[in-house]
Each structure stands twice: as structure tokens, then as C-alpha cells.
Design a protein around this motif. Structure first.
Motif, PDB file in Angstrom:
ATOM      1  N   MET A  46      40.703  14.864 -18.513  1.00 45.60           N
ATOM      2  CA  MET A  46      41.695  15.897 -18.223  1.00 45.60           C
ATOM      3  C   MET A  46      41.166  16.910 -17.207  1.00 45.60           C
ATOM      4  O   MET A  46      41.912  17.433 -16.377  1.00 45.60           O
ATOM      5  N   ALA A  47      39.868  17.197 -17.277  1.00 46.83           N
ATOM      6  CA  ALA A  47      39.280  18.166 -16.350  1.00 46.83           C
ATOM      7  C   ALA A  47      39.027  17.566 -14.982  1.00 46.83           C
ATOM      8  O   ALA A  47      38.725  18.299 -14.031  1.00 46.83           O
ATOM      9  N   GLU A  48      39.128  16.238 -14.860  1.00 46.57           N
ATOM     10  CA  GLU A  48      38.926  15.539 -13.585  1.00 46.57           C
ATOM     11  C   GLU A  48      37.553  15.836 -12.994  1.00 46.57           C
ATOM     12  O   GLU A  48      37.368  15.805 -11.776  1.00 46.57           O
ATOM     13  N   GLY A  49      36.594  16.153 -13.857  1.00 43.80           N
ATOM     14  CA  GLY A  49      35.246  16.423 -13.391  1.00 43.80           C
ATOM     15  C   GLY A  49      35.085  17.721 -12.637  1.00 43.80           C
ATOM     16  O   GLY A  49      34.051  17.953 -12.005  1.00 43.80           O
ATOM     17  N   LYS A  50      36.068  18.624 -12.705  1.00 45.77           N
ATOM     18  CA  LYS A  50      36.022  19.882 -11.966  1.00 45.77           C
ATOM     19  C   LYS A  50      35.298  20.941 -12.796  1.00 45.77           C
ATOM     20  O   LYS A  50      35.700  21.227 -13.931  1.00 45.77           O
ATOM     21  N   PRO A  51      34.240  21.537 -12.257  1.00 43.23           N
ATOM     22  CA  PRO A  51      33.435  22.485 -13.034  1.00 43.23           C
ATOM     23  C   PRO A  51      34.242  23.642 -13.611  1.00 43.23           C
ATOM     24  O   PRO A  51      34.030  24.040 -14.759  1.00 43.23           O
ATOM     25  N   GLN A  52      35.178  24.210 -12.838  1.00 43.06           N
ATOM     26  CA  GLN A  52      35.944  25.354 -13.331  1.00 43.06           C
ATOM     27  C   GLN A  52      36.736  24.977 -14.574  1.00 43.06           C
ATOM     28  O   GLN A  52      36.805  25.728 -15.544  1.00 43.06           O
ATOM     29  N   ARG A  53      37.333  23.805 -14.573  1.00 41.19           N
ATOM     30  CA  ARG A  53      38.117  23.376 -15.735  1.00 41.19           C
ATOM     31  C   ARG A  53      37.222  23.096 -16.939  1.00 41.19           C
ATOM     32  O   ARG A  53      37.596  23.380 -18.076  1.00 41.19           O
ATOM     33  N   LEU A  54      36.059  22.536 -16.690  1.00 42.34           N
ATOM     34  CA  LEU A  54      35.143  22.274 -17.803  1.00 42.34           C
ATOM     35  C   LEU A  54      34.670  23.584 -18.431  1.00 42.34           C
ATOM     36  O   LEU A  54      34.554  23.692 -19.657  1.00 42.34           O
ATOM     37  N   ARG A  55      34.413  24.578 -17.614  1.00 43.43           N
ATOM     38  CA  ARG A  55      34.005  25.881 -18.150  1.00 43.43           C
ATOM     39  C   ARG A  55      35.168  26.536 -18.901  1.00 43.43           C
ATOM     40  O   ARG A  55      34.966  27.223 -19.901  1.00 43.43           O
ATOM     41  N   GLN A  56      36.369  26.344 -18.407  1.00 38.39           N
ATOM     42  CA  GLN A  56      37.536  26.858 -19.129  1.00 38.39           C
ATOM     43  C   GLN A  56      37.654  26.196 -20.496  1.00 38.39           C
ATOM     44  O   GLN A  56      37.942  26.847 -21.500  1.00 38.39           O
ATOM     45  N   TYR A  57      37.411  24.891 -20.519  1.00 34.82           N
ATOM     46  CA  TYR A  57      37.454  24.162 -21.783  1.00 34.82           C
ATOM     47  C   TYR A  57      36.419  24.724 -22.753  1.00 34.82           C
ATOM     48  O   TYR A  57      36.707  24.956 -23.935  1.00 34.82           O
ATOM     49  N   ALA A  58      35.208  24.971 -22.265  1.00 38.03           N
ATOM     50  CA  ALA A  58      34.166  25.528 -23.121  1.00 38.03           C
ATOM     51  C   ALA A  58      34.554  26.916 -23.620  1.00 38.03           C
ATOM     52  O   ALA A  58      34.329  27.264 -24.785  1.00 38.03           O
TER      53      ALA A  58
END
Length: 651
Positions: free
Chosen positions: A255-267
Motif C-alpha cells: 500500500m505504501a508503494e515503498g515510499k518513505p513518507q507513507r511508511l513513516r505515516q504508517y508507523a
């Protein structure tokens, strides 16, 4: 306005004063129409806006170069799997090779560039970092103006001559330049590198356009292993996939498509979950997923959950960012939202990963923007923002001005709401602010909206001021060549059989008299410009809104079919309405801005012609010729204003 003087004559007198008065530079208070280029000796002068007046400033060949500042050294940030590309980029830049980082949006190009800056700063490198400005088209001309401002400390209102700029910086060396979000073509990238041949460049771009392909590095989304490390670090877990199994990592990674900003949002979403904190504190085994598995939420749903949990001041600030789409500094959150508490909202929004922070401004993320829209929260009232901006800009201790594009966006919203008095008051303070910031085109658009407001609001004094100032600035920035070109192009257009040819040619001669240097070559250029009104469509590649705009600006009537002012006004209003509808469908900010701007211009022209009406003493065929000339001029402008952002449609 033009004048000739020897190289030693650098007088600083307004035109109404003694021209022999000597000073370090020549300044001119601009009165009336301004045509052509300002020149002195062998050089073309430029113009800046200082203390409420236009001031001639020296050519870049005569201005002293400023010492470039040391590159800023950001705090070290773990980029997870990016070390190799950082080291390779630093190595190439240190060796004198310019580099490009290209790839999809939000994959981390800017974060890599910041780490590169940190390493270059440790070497003592100096230079400039240029981020995109809202509402700017990103052309070669605008980049040259930004670079000239950086090197010479002058915010020019006119374009900068490329040859002179190259000569002015010929001896510059060992200066680093970073240009974020550079969308220039390969040819333009090569030109700017040639102009600043003694500098190294670092471009971040969506596509590879660097002439040296060996120095163009594709930034990919985070690999699975790097994403595991990032999430583990953000959540405080032992690195490795075991600690992430309960979070449905595979789903989150997709879902995050490997994008760092989205992964940090998920965290951040996980850390904000009371249930997650309770389970982690109790060190319970993670053999069963929680009742509501956060790993199954999409990035937009995660952003929505984080936004709902915001404090009210932070929510107001987030809504304002979504409403106007322009980055804001802390100092302008309160004026724009009308909530004094919003001044402290920036850190909260950033901690929730709903905004990015760079250069002192906060910019909303795409997921947060979608979340605000899905919640159907009422947008920030344009009237509230206008009142706050007007008060802030006129305060004695005003903070550094907001992005001029914010002023234009709020003014457009007031225009849509037909709040004429407030719009007129805002334009009076916003347009000079835009000029001071060197954004002449935005100032023109603001004055145009001021004319609309004054016309509909019956404010005759304001109308005279806006008409005079807008025309003065337009001539200062562009000259009057477009009107002459349109008139000359009309010579090749079919004329109604009953037209008085002698009267028509007399009118055209009158139009062209302001530019006695117009030649057959000028006429050829005008004919070429008129030919560009014929457009084609490539629907597979057209940005949203462009195809609709093309359908609008291709005329259903030839200019010579419009024989009365009323017919021209009706056609202009139809074009304006169509362009505004097309702007509503546009998703790209540059396309939306260009279409909205042209729609506003068309409405302004229609208002002016409607007030003017037809002269009953004039022969109908002469009236028809005048109307046809104006119609052709506006059709040319349609294409000239829209084609830069819809080039794949308007060819």
C-alpha cells in the motif's frame, strides 16, 4: 521607456527630477505607458520594485557578485538503503560532475539530496538551493531569474538575458547549485549548465534529462529489506520481519508503494494506537491480530485517522493547507485560519506525518489532502484568510510575506464568492507584495481581479487605479508587441466583402504606430503566432483539463464573423466559462493556474469591452474590423498563455 546614456552616467534621479543628478545607480518612478526595453550604454537594464516604485537597476554585467553562503548542514537522517547513491552523488559532485536524481514523486529524492548537502557542507562547499515556488511554471526563464537573484541579490521583474548572464558569471567557480523538482527539458538543462559552466548542479526531476546519462541516477522506491528497517526503527522494534508480522507488513509495504513518507505515516499511525501501545508495554505475544488491524488500512485511511485525532488548531491549519494548496510558515497559520492557536500547529502536523517541512514552510501531503476532502470538512473561508492576510501585510511588524501565490489563490476564491469590496482591499496590499517578491505575473493577475471587483462593486476610484496600474505593469513587463502582432496578423485574415478597406488599414496603421520598427519580419512572426490557434489533441498524454481547454479555445467563429462588441463580449464570456470549467477538472497545479488565469483575463477583457460599447458615429464595417482585430488578439493570447502547460495538446 528607453533611454541612452554613457557607461559613466549612472544617475539615480526619477524622471521628474534633474537627469544630471549623479548617484550609484539610476532609479525611475514609472509614469504612464512603458514600452520597449530600458537600456543604457551597451547594456540592457532590468527593473526592480522598491518602496512603491519601479527602479532601474544595473545590468548583471555591472552588478557585483554576492559571496555564496555555506551549504546548510541538515541533521543526519538514516535513509535506509540509500548510502550507495549518496556516496556516488557526493563523489561525482566533488569531482566537478553535475548529477541528477530522478524518479517518481515521494520516493526520497529530496531526502537523498539533503544528505548530500550535509556531506558537501562538511567539505566547506558553498552554494544555493532552489526549491519550486507555488504557481511558478518552472521554465528556463524563471530558473534564470531565481539564479540571478541568488548570485546578485536582485529580484528582477523582467527576464534576464542568457548571454549577459553567462558573461556575468564566467569567472564563478567552485559553487554548488541544487534545483529541486526541475522539469526542464534536456536541451534547457544543457543550456543552464552551459550558462553556469563553473558550477556543479544537483537536479531532482521526475525524468532523466541530464545530458550526461552516467550522472543521472534513478531513485527507486525502498526495497523490502530497507522498508523493514525503516518501520522497525520508527516503531522501536528489534530490526527484522518477525516483529512486524502482526502489522501485516506485506500489505503495508504494497500500500505504501515503498515510499518513505507513507511508511513513516504508517508507523506514526501505529504509535498513535492505544491498543498497540498497551500490547507492546505488556509484551504480549503477537500471535493474533488486533480487532481492527491497522495494517489493512490504506495510506489515505491512515492519514484520515491521524487527521481526525488532531487538536482543533492543528485541524484548522491542515484544512487551510488543503483549501489553498500553498505551503505556509508558522507565522501565517493564525492569519489565514483566524485561529490564534494555529500558530503552534506545525510541529503537531509534522509529527503526524500529515505535512512535510522544508525551508521553514509546511506542505500538506497528498494522502492528507485526500483525507481532508473525504471528511467533507468545510474549507477555510476566503474572507477569513483575506482579512488575516490584509492585516498581516499592513502590520508594522509584519513577518516575511507569504508565498504570493497564496495571495492570488485567496483573491480568486473571493472573486468566485463575489466578495468585491474585500477582494479590492486585498488586491491593494497583495499586488505590491507580489511585485516586491519579484512575481510580476502574479501581480498582474491580482490587478486584473481587482478590476473585476471594482467593476462589479461600482468602485470607480478603485477601478481607475487598477486599470492604470495593471496596464503600466503589463507594458513594463511585456511591452506592447502582442497587440501590434495581432493587428498585423489581421492583414492576412479574410475581411468581410463590404468592409471599408481604407478605414481598416488606417486603424491598423494607428495600432502599429507605437512600434515604428515593425517590419515584414514582424508580420511573419505575427502570422506564425496566429497559425498556432489551430490545435491538435493527444488524449492519451494530455494533462487533465487540457483537452477541455482545447475544445474551448478553438473558435467556432472566425474573428471576422464577430461584427459587434456585444458578439465579442458574449464569445469572451463563453470562453472564460469554459476555461474555468476545464480548470476545475485539472489536477496539475500549473495547468489549473494557467486555465484559471486565462479565464479571469477573458472576463476582464469582456467587462472592459462591454463598458466601452460601440461608437454610433463609426461605420459598422469599421466597428467590425476593430472587433475582429481584438478577437484575433485574444485568440492568440489564449494559445500563448495555455500552451506552456498543455504543450502536448496545443501544438
Amino acid at each position: 521607456m528607453s533611454g541612452e546614456s554613457g557607461p559613466a552616467d549612472r544617475s539615480a534621479a526619477p524622471v521628474s527630477q534633474d537627469p544630471a543628478r549623479a548617484d550609484d545607480r539610476r532609479s525611475v518612478v514609472v509614469h504612464g505607458d512603458v514600452r520597449g526595453n530600458v537600456s543604457t550604454g551597451d547594456y540592457t537594464l532590468n527593473v526592480v520594485y522598491v518602496d512603491g516604485k519601479f527602479v532601474e537597476t544595473e545590468s548583471v554585467l555591472e552588478l557585483p557578485l554576492r559571496e555564496p553562503p555555506p551549504l546548510r548542514a541538515p541533521a543526519r537522517a538514516d535513509l535506509f538503503g540509500r548510502d550507495e547513491i549518496v556516496e556516488r552523488t557526493v563523489r561525482q559532485l566533488t569531482g566537478g560532475t553535475s548529477v541528477q536524481l530522478y524518479g517518481a514523486a515521494d520516493v526520497g529524492k529530496k531526502a537523498i539530496a539533503e544528505e548530500v548537502h550535509r556531506k558537501l557542507a562538511a567539505q566547506g562547499r558553498r552554494g544555493h538551493v532552489l526549491a519550486p515556488r507555488a504557481g511558478e511554471t518552472g521554465t528556463l526563464e524563471s530558473l534564470y531569474q531565481r539564479l540571478t537573484e541568488a548570485f546578485f541579490g536582485k529580484t528582477f521583474l523582467r527576464g534576464v538575458d542568457e548571454t549577459m548572464l553567462h558573461e556575468a558569471v564566467a569567472h564563478v567557480s567552485d559553487v554548488h547549485l541544487t534545483v529541486f523538482d526541475c522539469a526542464l527539458s534536456r536541451e534547457d538543462v544543457a543550456r543552464v549548465m552551459q550558462t553556469f559552466s563553473g558550477c556543479t548542479f544537483l537536479f531532482t526531476s521526475p525524468y532523466p534529462t541530464l545530458p550526461d546519462t552516467a550522472a543521472a541516477h534513478h531513485v527507486q522506491p525502498l526495497a523490502r529489506a530497507a522498508a523493514i528497517k525503516l518501520l522497525s526503527s520508527e516503531l522501536g522494534l528489534t530490526p527484522g520481519p518477525v516483529g512486524l508480522q502482526n502489522l501485516q507488513f506485506d500489505h503495508a509495504y504494497r500500500m505504501a508503494e515503498g515510499k518513505p513518507q507513507r511508511l513513516r505515516q504508517y508507523a506514526e499511525f501505529i504509535k498513535g494506537s492505544d491498543q498497540w501501545r498497551a500490547r507492546a508495554a505488556a509484551r504480549e505475544p503477537h500471535d493474533q491480530p488486533p480487532p481492527v488491524d491497522p495494517g489493512l488500512l490504506s495510506p489515505r485511511q491512515q492519514a484520515e485517522a491521524l487527521a481526525v485525532a488532531l487538536s482543533e488548531p492543528a485541524r484548522n491549519a491542515l484544512v487551510a493547507l488543503a483549501t489553498f494548496g500553498v505551503p505556509l510558515t508558522d507565522a501565517w497559520f493564525a492569519p489565514v485560519t483566524g485561529d490564534p492557536r494555529a500558530a503552534e500547529a506545525g510541529p503537531e502536523l509534522h509529527d503526524r506525518r500529515l505535512v512535510t517541512y522544508s525551508g521553514g514552510t509546511y506542505r500538506i501531503t497528498e494522502d492528507a489532502f485526500a483525507a481532508v476532502r473525504h471528511q467533507n470538512w468545510a474549507p477555510t473561508a476566503a474572507a477569513t484568510a483575506a482579512e488575516g492576510l490584509t492585516a498581516g501585510l499592513t502590520a508594522k511588524t509584519a513577518p516575511p510575506g507569504p508565498d504570493p501565490y497564496l495571495l492570488l489563490t485567496v483573491a480568486r476564491a473571493l472573486n468566485d464568492a463575489q466578495q468585491w469590496v474585500l477582494l479590492s482591499r486585498l488586491v491593494r496590499v497583495a499586488a505590491p507584495a507580489a511585485l516586491t517578491a519579484g512575481r510580476g505575473q502574479i501581480a498582474l493577475q491580482l490587478y486584473m481581479l481587482g478590476k473585476v471587483a471594482a467593476t462589479h462593486g461600482g468602485m470607480s476610484k478603485d477601478l481607475r487605479y487598477f486599470v492604470s496600474t495593471e496596464e503600466q505593469i503589463r507594458n513594463l513587463l511585456k511591452g506592447d508587441k502582442l497587440a501590434v502582432a495581432a493587428a498585423l496578423a489581421l492583414l492576412t485574415a479574410p475581411v468581410a466583402p463590404t468592409a471599408k478597406i481604407g478605414s481598416l488599414f488606417s486603424y491598423l496603421a494607428k495600432l502599429a504606430s507605437a512600434n515604428t520598427a515593425a517590419t515584414a519580419g514582424t508580420a511573419a512572426v505575427a502570422v506564425a503566432a496566429a497559425a498556432t490557434v489551430v490545435v491538435v489533441t493527444n488524449a492519451n498524454e494530455a494533462p487533465a483539463g487540457c483537452a477541455e481547454a482545447k475544445q474551448i479555445i478553438v473558435p467556432t467563429q472566425r474573428p471576422t464573423d464577430l461584427r459587434t462588441t456585444k458578439a465579442f463580449v458574449d464569445q469572451s464570456r463563453r470562453v472564460a466559462a469554459g476555461l474555468r470549467a476545464a480548470a476545475g477538472k485539472a489536477t496539475d497545479a500549473k495547468v489549473k493556474s494557467a486555465l484559471q488565469t486565462r479565464a479571469d483575463e477573458r472576463n476582464s477583457v469582456a467587462d472592459a469591452k462591454e463598458r466601452e460599447g460601440d461608437d454610433a458615429r463609426m461605420h459598422p464595417d469599421v466597428v467590425a474590423a476593430l472587433v475582429a482585430s481584438k478577437a484575433l488578439q485574444e485568440e492568440i493570447k489564449d494559445t500563448q498563455e495555455i500552451s506552456p502547460v498543455c504543450s502536448n495538446v496545443l501544438e
